[in-house]
Structure formats: C-alpha cells, structure tokens
Design an enzyme around this catalytic site. Structure first.
Site, PDB file in Angstrom:
ATOM      1  N   ASN A 209      -4.145  15.385  -7.567  1.00 31.29           N
ATOM      2  CA  ASN A 209      -4.245  16.509  -7.855  1.00 31.29           C
ATOM      3  C   ASN A 209      -2.522  16.154  -9.518  1.00 31.29           C
ATOM      4  O   ASN A 209      -2.135  17.725  -9.441  1.00 31.29           O
ATOM      5  CB  ASN A 209      -4.253  17.549  -7.818  1.00 31.29           C
ATOM      6  N   ASP A 210      -1.937  15.528  -9.062  1.00 32.21           N
ATOM      7  CA  ASP A 210      -0.747  15.087  -9.733  1.00 32.21           C
ATOM      8  C   ASP A 210      -0.639  15.617 -11.049  1.00 32.21           C
ATOM      9  O   ASP A 210       0.344  16.006 -11.765  1.00 32.21           O
ATOM     10  CB  ASP A 210       0.342  13.684  -9.411  1.00 32.21           C
TER      11      ASP A 210
ATOM     12  N   ASP B 124      10.305  38.322 -10.763  1.00 33.68           N
ATOM     13  CA  ASP B 124      10.575  38.554 -11.339  1.00 33.68           C
ATOM     14  C   ASP B 124      10.828  39.314 -12.326  1.00 33.68           C
ATOM     15  O   ASP B 124      10.478  39.716 -12.864  1.00 33.68           O
ATOM     16  CB  ASP B 124       9.619  36.708 -11.860  1.00 33.68           C
TER      17      ASP B 124
ATOM     18  N   GLU C 213      13.574  40.852  -8.879  1.00 31.23           N
ATOM     19  CA  GLU C 213      14.903  40.562  -9.081  1.00 31.23           C
ATOM     20  C   GLU C 213      15.284  41.203  -9.647  1.00 31.23           C
ATOM     21  O   GLU C 213      14.910  42.290 -10.683  1.00 31.23           O
ATOM     22  CB  GLU C 213      14.781  38.774  -9.674  1.00 31.23           C
TER      23      GLU C 213
END
Length: 608
Positions: A134-135, A321, A350
C-alpha cells in the site's frame, strides 16, 4: 409488472445522485441525538426528504450550493435499527439506508489517558512499513518514494501494529500517531495535516478497518489510542473545498489570507479586532483552507466527525492540532460537546506559547479565562515553556540567576496558574521541534532530561526514535527531524526494534529509557503525588514526589563537576526516612549523611 420494473430501474439510476453521506452511520443512546446528516450529490437539494420508522426530521437545511442537503434527525430514544431516507422530486424517488448501531457498553464512561500514562508520538509514514503493497494507491496523488526526504516512505498502520510489543516493552502506555486520515496533497503529504477526507483513513496507511484493528491490538496490551485531530483547517485537496457547501464554510478574505500567528490577540484586552481576526481566521498556510467554526453547519460537522471516530474506532483520547488558532467560541463548544458525551475523555490542545499565563488561559476552568467569561473546556494543554527550558538548560553549566537548572525550577513555580497542572502534557521534543539528541548529542543530558520528564507532574510524551538516540536538525527542513525508524523497512541494515539489532549507542539509550519508563508505570506517587521542590544550588535541583504511602527524592546535577550536598536541608521531606535506593543504579544512600552525585547526572531515590 413492466411499470414496476421501470420504476425500480429509475430508482437504481437516480441513487447515484448521492455521492456522499456523512456521517455514514450513528449510534443509539448518544448524548448528541440531534444528528445532522449531510447528503452530497448533483442537485440533491431539489428533492424532498423523509425518513422511515417514525423518526422525526427536526431540520432540513439547504445552502446556496444545490449539491448539499443537511438533514437533522432526532435519534433520542431510538433503538439500533436500519433507517431509510427517501428522496423525492416529482414522480422520481430514491432511497438511502442509514444505520443506527448499538453502542458499546459503558462507551460514555471510557477511560482516557492521564498522568499515569507515557505517550509515544510517532509519524506513521516514518515508523515502520508493515505492508509494502500500500505504499502507493490509485486514488491518491503522491506515490511512495523513500529516496525523497519529504516524500512518502511507506510507513503504515500495519507497521505500527507489528511493533506494539516493542512499545509496550519500552514502557509506553499510549500511542499518538500524527493524522492518519487521507491527505491527498501532491507533495509532502506524509505528515497528514492537510486532510482531504476526514471519514477515511489514507489508503497508503491502510483502511478504516485497519485503524479499528490497531485500537483493538492496543487495548489487548492495556494501551491507549490517541487520535491527532485537526479542527482548524483541511487540505486544499479536500473534496468539499472543491465544491464548498457555503461560501463561509471556510474563512474568505476573499480567498486566501495567512494567519499572523499572534495567538495573544485572542485574549489581549488591548488587541485590535483586525489583528485578532487575522490570527483566528487567517489560513495556517496557503495549502490549508481555514475552517469557519462560527458557521453552525461546520461546527456540527466537526463535532459529529470527532464523536464518530471515538465510537467507530473505540478511541481513548485526542490531541488537537493548532487549537488556539480556531474560532475560540466555536472550539470551546466543540470541546464541550465531546466531553459532555464522554466525561472522562482527555483532549490535549496544541497551544504553542511561551508564557504560562497565556497557556493556562486555554485550560478548562481557567481563572484567567474567567476574567472575560471564557472557558475552553479543554482538559489539557502542552507544556511548551518546560520544553523551552529543556532546549537550553543542559548546556548551561554554570548556575546564574536565570541560567542553568533554575529554568526548570522556575517553570513549576508558575503551576498556580493552571487549573489542573497534573493534566498538562510534558515533552522534551516533538515532530515540529529540534531533535533533543541533535541539540545535545550527549547521553548524559538525555538521561537528565528523561529523568525529569518521567518524575515531574503531568503526562509525559516521548517522540519516536529518541529512545535509540535518533538525531535530526530542523534547520535542514522538517524531514530531517522525521527520519525513518531503523528496522522498520525490509532490508534496513540496522534494526533498532530488536535488542540484537541495536548498535551499542542505540542500546545504551534504549535500555535506560525502558528501565525508567517501566519503573514509572506502577508508581502512583509519580502519577498523582504532591510535589515539593527546592531552589537549586550549584546547578543541582532537588525535588520530592510524595503521598501518604511513599516518597521519591529526585536529584539532578546539571554542573560539570561532582557535587556533594547536605541532606539536612531537605528534612521537611526526608522526615523519618533513613535511606534512599536509586532506581537507576540500585545504589543505596544513607540519608543521614551527605550525598554526592556525579557531574551531568541524576538520581531517583525511593525513600525507605
């Protein structure tokens, strides 16, 4: 019969009008029971909509874009069942199933991460490649290319699963991968923060089912799964950005305008309105459109998506985030909705600031925020001021008024500002900062920093690879602080996941880290004990963690010389204890005598 067949064929053909339905399902017995189902398809808004089984539609919202229809249903007191939405336009009609699933027992009261945990932050693309097939994928732009520092390297969910025993043996109890949802940017998409589909795991990491399996494998080992959630922005390749539901789904100026990044404008009583708006509404970067949480449709969409993932993947917590760049009213409502649904659920935001008062503003029930009647409802923030101290203090060999280990002491002096200092995330580095081992390149300094991290208040987070001495210089670009973990790819010459595969240097780092973190695992006195610390002398910092049952004395010598000190100064904490056994070396110290400690070293003494 022929007429019925034609109607069925027409119904099947018309079904294609619905390209997306989000959320794809919901659950029974939820606190959030007014569920906004978004339907997307060509001119979908031209249809009248109804739903089966007597379920009440409480709102139907059309926007200026006819390809969207937002339908809110009341799921209160509805059992698990299959619902059918029917869409009708004149004589044509078609249907779409929507499942109400049974909720897991005690889902509402799931236990989250806390100060008893050690969190391991990893970047999935750079950790381990468990499935080379699955790269690359046909439906995402960027293909695997490990030779490019900022490219896709092939790390995936399978690689994480295959190395969970490594993490457990290291002493880790919770895993925080950077975002795993689809990021279809054409370049440098590996970090995952420019998401293009927030209901789909990126196929280069695996499938939604693989992510569920990762949670299950973590839970089998008594470990926790923390999702890195992004509320502030999506990527410019997000499917919805290409056909916005409303003009104000994102912040428009019109179009792009970058944030000024001045988060202080969010509470500065002297700030201009335009500066505050530029911080909050400006885009983080040009490729990340800024979401408008003040739009109720957007806020509901984000809230439901977050809760959907918690239920679907059985999550144990969030890291959010760029928390303080969001619309601060909207993000507070989002946070409260989640913690109302899950009262024990921890969320760390964050808030990258360099002043404790400014960071404390963002924690739940902050007295600072209360000055302007603001409550973020956010359980945890990240201790960036402690991180700042870690970044310089171990090269400051001579004690001065504001130099040396006093910086660490001074960080905790300001704990009175936080409503809950024990629910603060502590760290020496993360995926956006300089690598600690690049700054110092000295295992003695790593050991001092990790000793402090493991024994002070808060929730410690370690960054992948630090435990084997990994280095990287952020000045060379982010890819240099996000190297592949050695041994995560077939053919790697060095496999640091195994004891036999580690170099002598990697082994020294790893064995110390594993000893320290595994000791911490069961030390309630560290997890929730009180703290008393003493003003450093000669660059030596001494503090105690204690409760009714036990006491731990921590000594950190940041000087370049061996130091000897009298224990009588600490009698208010030593009390009637006679000796202390060092957790790290096994050596026992007589507390009635002076104690000597080597240069650039630390002791963790369990008092007896």
């Amino acid at each position: 019969m022929k007429k019925i067949l034609l109607l069925l064929l027409a119904s099947t053909f018309s079904f294609a009008q619905i390209d997306r339905m989000e959320p794809p399902n919901w659950w029974a017995d939820m606190n959030l029971n007014q569920v906004q189902v978004m339907f997307y398809g060509k001119n979908i808004a031209q249809n009248k909509v109804s739903v089966s089984n007597g379920v009440v539609i409480t709102d139907v919202r059309k926007t200026e874009n006819p390809n969207y229809l937002f339908v809110t249903i009341d799921t209160k007191n509805i059992s698990a069942q299959q619902l059918v939405f029917t869409f009708q336009n004149g004589k044509k009609s078609f249907a779409k199933n929507f499942e109400i699933r049974p909720r897991k027992p005690q889902s509402k009261f799931r236990k989250s991460y806390d100060s008893s945990d050690v969190i391991y932050l990893l970047m999935p693309d750079r950790f381990a490649n468990g499935n080379p097939n699955n790269d690359s994928s046909n439906d995402t732009q960027e293909k695997g290319n490990r030779s490019e520092p900022g490219g896709r390297h092939g790390g995936d969910i399978e690689g994480i699963i295959k190395n969970l025993d490594y993490l457990k043996n290291l002493g880790v109890t919770a895993v925080w991968p950077t975002p795993l949802c689809e990021d279809n940017d054409e370049r440098h998409s590996y970090h995952g923060y420019g998401q293009s589909d927030v209901y789909r795991i990126d196929p280069r990491y695996g499938t939604n089912e693989d992510y569920v399996r990762m949670s299950q494998e973590l839970h089998k080992r008594g470990m926790k799964n923390i999702m890195d959630y992004v509320t502030n922005h999506w990527g410019w390749q997000h499917w919805m950005y290409k056909d916005l539901p409303t003009y104000d789904w994102i912040h428009q100026f019109p179009g792009y305008s970058q944030s000024n990044y001045r988060m202080t404008t969010q509470f500065d009583t002297n700030a201009s309105q335009i500066d505050a708006e530029k911080c909050m509404d400006g885009w983080f970067v040009k490729s990340m459109p800024d979401l408008n949480q003040s739009n109720p449709l957007v806020l509901q969409y984000l809230t439901q998506n977050a809760i959907w993932w918690i239920e679907y993947a059985d999550l144990d917590g969030f890291r959010v985030d760029t928390y303080s760049y969001n619309d601060k009213t909207g993000i507070a409502q989002w946070t409260k909705a989640i913690t109302d649904e899950y009262p024990n659920f921890n969320i760390v935001g964050e808030v990258w600031m360099h002043d404790q008062a400014q960071m404390a503003y963002w924690q739940k029930d902050s007295k600072i925020g209360a000055i302007e009647s603001y409550n973020s409802h956010l359980p945890s923030v990240m201790d960036f001021t402690l991180h700042d101290a870690f970044g310089t203090v171990f090269n400051e060999d001579k004690a001065q008024w504001d130099k040396g280990i006093i910086k660490v002491y001074d960080n905790f002096v300001n704990d009175f500002l936080y409503p809950n200092p024990n629910s603060i995330l502590t760290f020496i580095e993360n995926h956006d900062t300089q690598r600690f081992n690049h700054l110092y390149n000295d295992i003695r300094k790593y050991k001092m920093a990790m000793t402090i991290l493991a024994t002070v208040r808060g929730i410690p987070q370690v960054y992948y690879g630090s435990e084997i001495g990994m280095k990287g210089n952020k000045d060379n670009g982010d890819a240099d602080i996000r190297h592949d973990f050695p041994g995560g790819w077939n053919g790697d010459s060095n496999n640091a996941f195994t004891d036999a595969g580690r170099t002598s240097e990697q082994k020294a780092y790893h064995d110390f880290t594993a000893q320290l973190l595994n000791w911490r695992k069961n030390k309630q006195v560290i997890h929730s004990g009180k703290t008393t610390h003493y003003v450093p002398e000669n660059n030596v910092y001494v503090y105690f963690r204690y409760n009714e049952n036990e006491s731990v004395m921590v000594v950190v010598n940041n000087s370049t010389e061996k130091q000897t000190f009298k224990t009588s100064r600490f009698k208010e904490n030593i009390l009637n204890y006679k000796s202390g056994k060092d957790v790290l070396s096994g050596e026992t110290f007589n507390l009635q005598n002076d104690i000597s400690i080597e240069a650039k070293s630390s002791l963790i003494l369990e008092l007896n």
